[in-house]
Design a protein around this motif. Structure first.
Motif, PDB file in Angstrom:
ATOM      1  N   UNK A 153       0.863  -1.184   0.000  1.00  0.00           N
ATOM      2  CA  UNK A 153       0.000   0.000   0.000  1.00  0.00           C
ATOM      3  C   UNK A 153       0.896   1.229   0.000  1.00  0.00           C
ATOM      4  N   UNK A 154       0.417   2.291  -0.669  1.00  0.00           N
ATOM      5  CA  UNK A 154       1.138   3.566  -0.691  1.00  0.00           C
ATOM      6  C   UNK A 154       0.433   4.549   0.224  1.00  0.00           C
ATOM      7  N   UNK A 155       1.190   5.337   0.944  1.00  0.00           N
ATOM      8  CA  UNK A 155       0.616   6.337   1.834  1.00  0.00           C
ATOM      9  C   UNK A 155      -0.012   7.449   0.996  1.00  0.00           C
ATOM     10  N   UNK A 156      -1.290   7.775   1.254  1.00  0.00           N
ATOM     11  CA  UNK A 156      -1.950   8.882   0.562  1.00  0.00           C
ATOM     12  C   UNK A 156      -1.823  10.144   1.417  1.00  0.00           C
ATOM     13  N   UNK A 157      -2.180  11.257   0.807  1.00  0.00           N
ATOM     14  CA  UNK A 157      -1.973  12.552   1.461  1.00  0.00           C
ATOM     15  C   UNK A 157      -2.615  12.625   2.856  1.00  0.00           C
ATOM     16  N   UNK A 158      -3.829  12.070   2.988  1.00  0.00           N
ATOM     17  CA  UNK A 158      -4.532  12.186   4.273  1.00  0.00           C
ATOM     18  C   UNK A 158      -4.183  11.076   5.260  1.00  0.00           C
ATOM     19  N   UNK A 159      -3.264  10.205   4.894  1.00  0.00           N
ATOM     20  CA  UNK A 159      -2.871   9.124   5.804  1.00  0.00           C
ATOM     21  C   UNK A 159      -1.840   9.626   6.804  1.00  0.00           C
ATOM     22  N   UNK A 160      -2.003   9.182   8.063  1.00  0.00           N
ATOM     23  CA  UNK A 160      -1.007   9.530   9.073  1.00  0.00           C
ATOM     24  C   UNK A 160      -0.304   8.224   9.472  1.00  0.00           C
ATOM     25  N   UNK A 161       0.803   7.931   8.814  1.00  0.00           N
ATOM     26  CA  UNK A 161       1.520   6.680   9.059  1.00  0.00           C
ATOM     27  C   UNK A 161       2.864   6.978   9.708  1.00  0.00           C
ATOM     28  N   UNK A 162       3.220   6.125  10.653  1.00  0.00           N
ATOM     29  CA  UNK A 162       4.603   6.120  11.128  1.00  0.00           C
ATOM     30  C   UNK A 162       5.147   4.732  10.801  1.00  0.00           C
ATOM     31  N   UNK A 163       6.237   4.689  10.069  1.00  0.00           N
ATOM     32  CA  UNK A 163       6.760   3.391   9.621  1.00  0.00           C
ATOM     33  C   UNK A 163       7.874   2.944  10.557  1.00  0.00           C
ATOM     34  N   UNK A 164       7.751   1.712  11.051  1.00  0.00           N
ATOM     35  CA  UNK A 164       8.743   1.152  11.981  1.00  0.00           C
ATOM     36  C   UNK A 164       9.205  -0.207  11.436  1.00  0.00           C
ATOM     37  N   UNK A 165      10.396  -0.674  11.875  1.00  0.00           N
ATOM     38  CA  UNK A 165      10.931  -1.894  11.255  1.00  0.00           C
ATOM     39  C   UNK A 165      10.352  -3.217  11.768  1.00  0.00           C
ATOM     40  N   UNK A 166       9.889  -3.244  13.029  1.00  0.00           N
ATOM     41  CA  UNK A 166       9.462  -4.523  13.627  1.00  0.00           C
ATOM     42  C   UNK A 166       8.254  -4.316  14.538  1.00  0.00           C
ATOM     43  N   UNK A 167       7.652  -5.419  14.977  1.00  0.00           N
ATOM     44  CA  UNK A 167       6.549  -5.340  15.942  1.00  0.00           C
ATOM     45  C   UNK A 167       7.051  -4.771  17.268  1.00  0.00           C
ATOM     46  N   UNK A 168       8.279  -5.088  17.645  1.00  0.00           N
ATOM     47  CA  UNK A 168       8.860  -4.568  18.895  1.00  0.00           C
ATOM     48  C   UNK A 168       8.983  -3.041  18.812  1.00  0.00           C
ATOM     49  N   UNK A 169       9.420  -2.568  17.658  1.00  0.00           N
ATOM     50  CA  UNK A 169       9.544  -1.118  17.460  1.00  0.00           C
ATOM     51  C   UNK A 169       8.158  -0.468  17.461  1.00  0.00           C
ATOM     52  N   UNK A 170       7.160  -1.171  16.951  1.00  0.00           N
ATOM     53  CA  UNK A 170       5.786  -0.641  16.952  1.00  0.00           C
ATOM     54  C   UNK A 170       5.308  -0.489  18.392  1.00  0.00           C
ATOM     55  N   UNK A 171       5.594  -1.481  19.245  1.00  0.00           N
ATOM     56  CA  UNK A 171       5.177  -1.424  20.649  1.00  0.00           C
ATOM     57  C   UNK A 171       5.840  -0.224  21.333  1.00  0.00           C
ATOM     58  N   UNK A 172       7.121   0.004  21.048  1.00  0.00           N
ATOM     59  CA  UNK A 172       7.834   1.139  21.657  1.00  0.00           C
ATOM     60  C   UNK A 172       7.269   2.464  21.137  1.00  0.00           C
ATOM     61  N   UNK A 173       6.897   2.496  19.851  1.00  0.00           N
ATOM     62  CA  UNK A 173       6.416   3.740  19.227  1.00  0.00           C
ATOM     63  C   UNK A 173       5.052   4.167  19.765  1.00  0.00           C
ATOM     64  N   UNK A 174       4.348   3.286  20.441  1.00  0.00           N
ATOM     65  CA  UNK A 174       3.040   3.660  21.000  1.00  0.00           C
ATOM     66  C   UNK A 174       3.188   4.698  22.109  1.00  0.00           C
ATOM     67  N   UNK A 175       4.360   4.738  22.742  1.00  0.00           N
ATOM     68  CA  UNK A 175       4.632   5.743  23.765  1.00  0.00           C
ATOM     69  C   UNK A 175       4.138   5.335  25.138  1.00  0.00           C
ATOM     70  N   UNK A 176       4.295   6.268  26.086  1.00  0.00           N
ATOM     71  CA  UNK A 176       4.003   5.943  27.499  1.00  0.00           C
ATOM     72  C   UNK A 176       2.529   6.138  27.851  1.00  0.00           C
ATOM     73  N   UNK A 177       1.875   7.101  27.214  1.00  0.00           N
ATOM     74  CA  UNK A 177       0.482   7.414  27.560  1.00  0.00           C
ATOM     75  C   UNK A 177      -0.429   6.260  27.146  1.00  0.00           C
ATOM     76  N   UNK A 178      -1.269   5.776  28.072  1.00  0.00           N
ATOM     77  CA  UNK A 178      -2.138   4.640  27.711  1.00  0.00           C
ATOM     78  C   UNK A 178      -3.079   4.976  26.545  1.00  0.00           C
ATOM     79  N   UNK A 179      -3.150   4.048  25.598  1.00  0.00           N
ATOM     80  CA  UNK A 179      -3.989   4.223  24.407  1.00  0.00           C
ATOM     81  C   UNK A 179      -4.823   2.975  24.191  1.00  0.00           C
ATOM     82  N   UNK A 180      -5.865   3.131  23.383  1.00  0.00           N
ATOM     83  CA  UNK A 180      -6.592   1.933  22.914  1.00  0.00           C
ATOM     84  C   UNK A 180      -6.081   1.627  21.512  1.00  0.00           C
ATOM     85  N   UNK A 181      -5.499   0.435  21.381  1.00  0.00           N
ATOM     86  CA  UNK A 181      -4.730   0.109  20.183  1.00  0.00           C
ATOM     87  C   UNK A 181      -5.390  -1.050  19.439  1.00  0.00           C
TER      88      UNK A 181
END
Ligand code: NAP
Length: 252
Positions: free
Chosen positions: A102-130
């Motif tokens: 998939x290609x990112x479109x103008x209105x997409x807000x994507x952060x690209x990370x290399x692994x699932x572990x990096x994705x978990x870290x990228x969620x940050x400290x503030x609790x979120x519903x994921x």
């Protein structure tokens, strides 16, 4: 012509249907065995690993295979690497169906990370519903970020011991449509999505729904995946296989 199709994808199932309807081919579909009740297929199926490169090369010799099609998932990099090495060893042609990302479109807000572990870290400290739109093999990475509440959609219920403490599993198999994805994301009060860049149409609706709802997506990048002869579709694979048949120009 005896063909091994490495499967587990929509493209592999479509190719299986094409090969089953063509008398030139005697094909076997190989599945990793990640789901306990795979979709019914119109040709012979074998399930489970081959035992690395040597095991696959041995299987190809034993079964007198003439060609291999790698139609595995874009993230199944190990199987693809094994296919390249085993076909080189056995002297067999290998075609690889490559699904565009998939290609990112103008209105997409994507952060690209290399692994699932990096994705978990990228969620940050503030609790979120994921919302985790990942295979069950990847869920354990989020145990390292237990402050978040997770909703994961998987085909099978995960069995790993190390899972995030607040994880709700929704068992479902695509394809999904945009309206139902938007309803699901709203109902679960999702703040952010973690996804693989699987490409194709079957699971794209969540990306469209995220765009519509203005939700950010953490996108786990595709691994480098070695290929044989690159093929764009199951139909192209059939045409290529015809050209590999013993006696044809490519197959001699
Ligand atoms: P992988 O890491 O490439 O493969 C690991 C091992 O599983 C391979 O070395 C092979 O074992 C066996 N294997 C994989 N595909 C096979 C097939 N079609 N037939 C026979 N054996 C196969 O792939 P993965 O562990 O399945 O998945 C990696 C990523 O892809 C995960 O993130 C997963 O969510 C995603 N994914 C996979 C599938 C699938 O059907 N495999 C479908 C959707 C998504 P041996 O070395 O013993 O031969």
């Amino acid at each position: 012509m005896r063909v091994l199709v490495l499967g587990g994808t929509t493209e592999a199932s479509a190719l299986a249907t094409l090969l089953a309807g063509d008398p030139h081919f005697d094909a076997t579909l190989s599945l990793a065995g990640r789901t306990s009740s795979p979709r019914p297929q119109p040709l012979a199926i074998r399930v489970g690993g081959f035992g690395g490169v040597e095991g696959l090369a041995q299987w190809l010799r034993n079964e007198k295979a003439d060609a291999v099609i790698d139609a595995t998932h874009p993230y199944a990099a190990q199987m693809s690497a094994n296919a390249v090495a085993a076909c080189a060893q056995a002297g067999l042609p290998l075609g690889s169906i490559v699904r565009p990302p998939w290609r990112r479109l103008e209105d997409d807000s994507w952060r690209i990370v290399p692994t699932a572990e990096a994705a978990a870290a990228a969620l940050g400290k503030t609790p979120l519903r994921v919302f985790l739109s990942l295979g069950r093999q990847d869920l354990h990475a989020f145990a390292a970020a237990p402050q978040h509440r997770y909703v994961a959609r998987t085909i099978e219920v995960p069995e790993q011991a190390a899972l995030p403490p607040t994880l709700k599993i929704l068992q479902a198999r695509g394809p999904f449509d945009r309206d139902s994805e938007a309803r699901l994301l709203a109902k679960e009060e999702i703040d952010i999505i973690v996804s693989k860049n699987s490409g194709g149409t079957a699971t794209y609706a969540k990306i469209e729904a995220a765009r519509e709802l203005d939700l950010p997506v953490i996108m786990i990048a595709r691994p480098d995946k070695p290929t044989g002869h690159v093929l764009g579709s199951p139909t192209e694979a059939v045409a290529w296989l015809h050209g590999c048949a013993p006696g044809s120009r490519r197959g001699v």
